[in-house]
Design a protein around this motif. Structure first.
Motif, short mmCIF file in Angstrom:
data_model
loop_
_atom_site.label_atom_id
_atom_site.label_comp_id
_atom_site.label_asym_id
_atom_site.label_seq_id
_atom_site.Cartn_x
_atom_site.Cartn_y
_atom_site.Cartn_z
N THR A 101 -13.42 21.58 13.89
CA THR A 101 -12.32 21.12 14.93
C THR A 101 -12.62 21.77 16.38
O THR A 101 -11.84 21.57 17.09
N ASP A 102 -13.28 23.04 16.32
CA ASP A 102 -13.19 23.85 17.36
C ASP A 102 -11.77 24.48 17.70
O ASP A 102 -11.63 24.87 18.78
N ARG A 103 -10.95 24.57 16.82
CA ARG A 103 -9.50 25.14 16.93
C ARG A 103 -9.59 26.47 16.90
O ARG A 103 -10.61 26.90 16.05
N PRO A 104 -9.06 27.24 17.45
CA PRO A 104 -8.64 28.81 17.34
C PRO A 104 -8.09 29.31 15.87
O PRO A 104 -7.09 28.64 15.62
N PHE A 105 -8.79 30.02 15.45
CA PHE A 105 -8.37 30.99 14.26
C PHE A 105 -8.47 32.32 14.51
O PHE A 105 -9.42 32.87 14.72
N LEU A 106 -7.32 33.01 14.73
CA LEU A 106 -7.13 34.40 14.84
C LEU A 106 -6.57 34.93 13.64
O LEU A 106 -5.88 34.63 13.21
N LEU A 107 -7.24 36.16 13.36
CA LEU A 107 -6.76 36.69 12.08
C LEU A 107 -6.80 38.23 12.29
O LEU A 107 -7.58 38.93 12.97
N ALA A 108 -5.91 38.90 11.38
CA ALA A 108 -5.55 40.25 11.83
C ALA A 108 -6.61 40.99 11.02
O ALA A 108 -7.11 40.77 9.73
N ALA A 109 -7.46 42.22 11.41
CA ALA A 109 -8.24 43.26 11.11
C ALA A 109 -7.90 44.50 11.33
O ALA A 109 -6.59 44.54 11.89
N GLY A 110 -8.70 45.42 11.41
CA GLY A 110 -8.33 46.84 11.94
C GLY A 110 -9.71 47.49 12.50
O GLY A 110 -10.74 47.13 12.24
N VAL A 111 -9.31 48.38 13.14
CA VAL A 111 -10.33 49.26 13.66
C VAL A 111 -10.78 50.57 12.75
O VAL A 111 -11.78 51.14 12.90
N ALA A 112 -10.01 50.65 11.64
CA ALA A 112 -10.51 51.76 10.69
C ALA A 112 -11.68 51.57 9.75
O ALA A 112 -11.67 50.47 9.54
N GLY A 113 -12.61 52.61 9.86
CA GLY A 113 -13.68 52.60 8.88
C GLY A 113 -14.83 51.90 9.69
O GLY A 113 -15.86 51.37 9.10
N LEU A 114 -14.67 51.47 10.88
CA LEU A 114 -16.18 50.72 11.60
C LEU A 114 -17.00 51.69 11.74
O LEU A 114 -18.10 51.20 11.47
N VAL A 115 -16.91 52.76 12.18
CA VAL A 115 -17.98 53.64 12.47
C VAL A 115 -17.79 55.27 11.96
O VAL A 115 -16.20 55.32 11.84
N GLN A 116 -18.60 55.85 11.86
CA GLN A 116 -18.06 57.37 11.82
C GLN A 116 -18.82 58.34 12.93
O GLN A 116 -20.02 57.84 13.55
N GLY A 117 -18.09 59.10 13.44
CA GLY A 117 -18.42 60.38 14.27
C GLY A 117 -18.57 59.96 15.71
O GLY A 117 -19.25 60.67 16.54
N ARG A 118 -17.90 58.68 16.00
CA ARG A 118 -18.14 58.20 17.53
C ARG A 118 -16.88 57.38 17.81
O ARG A 118 -16.26 56.80 16.71
N THR A 119 -16.42 57.11 18.98
CA THR A 119 -15.55 56.03 19.20
C THR A 119 -16.08 54.46 18.99
O THR A 119 -17.17 54.28 19.67
N LEU A 204 -1.28 40.98 23.27
CA LEU A 204 -2.53 40.70 23.14
C LEU A 204 -2.97 39.16 22.17
O LEU A 204 -3.77 38.64 22.40
N ILE A 205 -2.04 39.13 21.36
CA ILE A 205 -2.48 37.92 20.45
C ILE A 205 -2.16 36.76 21.23
O ILE A 205 -3.23 35.81 21.22
N ALA A 206 -1.19 36.61 21.97
CA ALA A 206 -0.93 35.46 22.69
C ALA A 206 -2.25 35.25 23.80
O ALA A 206 -2.76 33.95 23.94
#
Length: 298
Positions: A101-119, A204-206
């Motif tokens: 459909t090419d329709r937008p699908f926005l979903l909640a996620a998080g920044v926690a646990g993405l990497v270790q030791g840096r931003t 940001l969501i909008a």
């Protein structure tokens, strides 16, 4: 645009619904209770009754919409496996409904646990894959639908989406301080927590709905990392409590399950998100909210 929102009456979702309605979108929110239904209808939103276990209802809501924003999560910390399974099933259901459909699908996620030791940055892929991963590996699952004609956008929220009325992590840490009689921080307190005000997250969501291309990973981060010692000091000021370091081997006993998160260093950048969406956070900082009494006992 007709937008179907799960978690529409939640902490972030209710603010996002306000932003979407103000932008002229037609919003249908998933609601599991009479109170949630009444709150959404009072705003001028439509309602689909159901919850995350109602996959047929979620599928129907997605099929009838021109965009889907998935913000709901069970957040059952006593049974995370059940929460993760429900999250993965909902994402699979929505993705399947939007294929081609090419329709937008926005979903909640998080920044926690993405990497270790840096931003961490938006370029960092989530390391969580498969049903046994945190959140059921839902971000990677959703992004797989990009190749199947879905405009998937990941909304990576800070662990602290703060403001008056918040019942999330900071509220729990403040409650722990009142219970223990001390505002504690793990170790030397230099580990950092990203933060964003609820109003900025909703905006940001909008903007993401309107501007973000398929496959985008957006960071809802206003402050890259607030040291946990500064958080504890603000809680101490708010409740007139002493502030103390909690030894690393005592963090779990002192804070309970939330200590596992409060002891992590989770610094995250949102530079790419700001440029992509022309998003500039304007809400108060986490410390400003704490000093203003946003987490005081009502």
């Amino acid at each position: 645009m007709r937008v179907f929102v799960t978690g529409a009456s939640g902490w972030i979702g209710s603010a996002a619904v306000d932003e979407l309605l103000a932008a002229g979108h037609e919003v249908t929110g998933l609601a599991r209770s009479d109170a949630s239904t009444a709150a959404l209808e009072a705003k001028g939103a439509r309602v689909r009754r159901g919850d995350l276990d109602d996959l047929d209802g979620i599928r129907a809501g997605a099929e009838a919409a021109e965009a889907v924003i998935h913000l709901a999560n069970k957040h059952d910390w006593s049974n995370p496996a059940a929460s993760d399974a429900a999250e993965r099933a909902a994402v699979q259901t929505i993705g399947d409904a939007l294929v081609g459909t090419d329709r937008p699908f926005l979903l909640a996620a998080g920044v926690a646990g993405l990497v270790q030791g840096r931003t961490s940055t938006e370029d960092d892929a989530s390391p969580f894959h498969g049903p046994d991963a945190p959140r059921g590996g839902s971000e990677n699952l959703a992004l797989e639908f990009v190749e199947r004609g879905v405009r998937t956008v990941s909304l990576r929220f800070s662990p602290t989406v703060h403001g008056a009325g918040d019942h999330g992590f900071i509220a729990l840490i403040a409650a722990n301080a009142r219970e223990k009689g001390v505002a504690g921080y793990p170790g030397d307190g230099t580990n950092r927590w990203p933060a964003v005000h609820r109003s900025d997250a909703a905006r940001l969501i909008a903007l993401g709905l309107e501007k973000a291309p398929a496959g985008s990973r957006l960071h809802a981060v206003a402050e890259e990392g607030v040291p946990t010692r500064e958080i504890a000091e603000a809680i101490g000021r708010a409740f007139d409590l002493p502030v103390e370091s909690i030894a690393p081997d005592e963090v779990a006993d002192h804070f309970g399950w939330i200590g596992r998160f409060f002891g992590m260093d989770l610094s995250a950048s949102s530079d790419r998100t700001r440029k992509l969406l022309d998003w500039t956070p304007t809400g108060p900082t986490l410390i400003e909210d704490l000093d203003a009494g946003a987490y005081s006992v009502s």
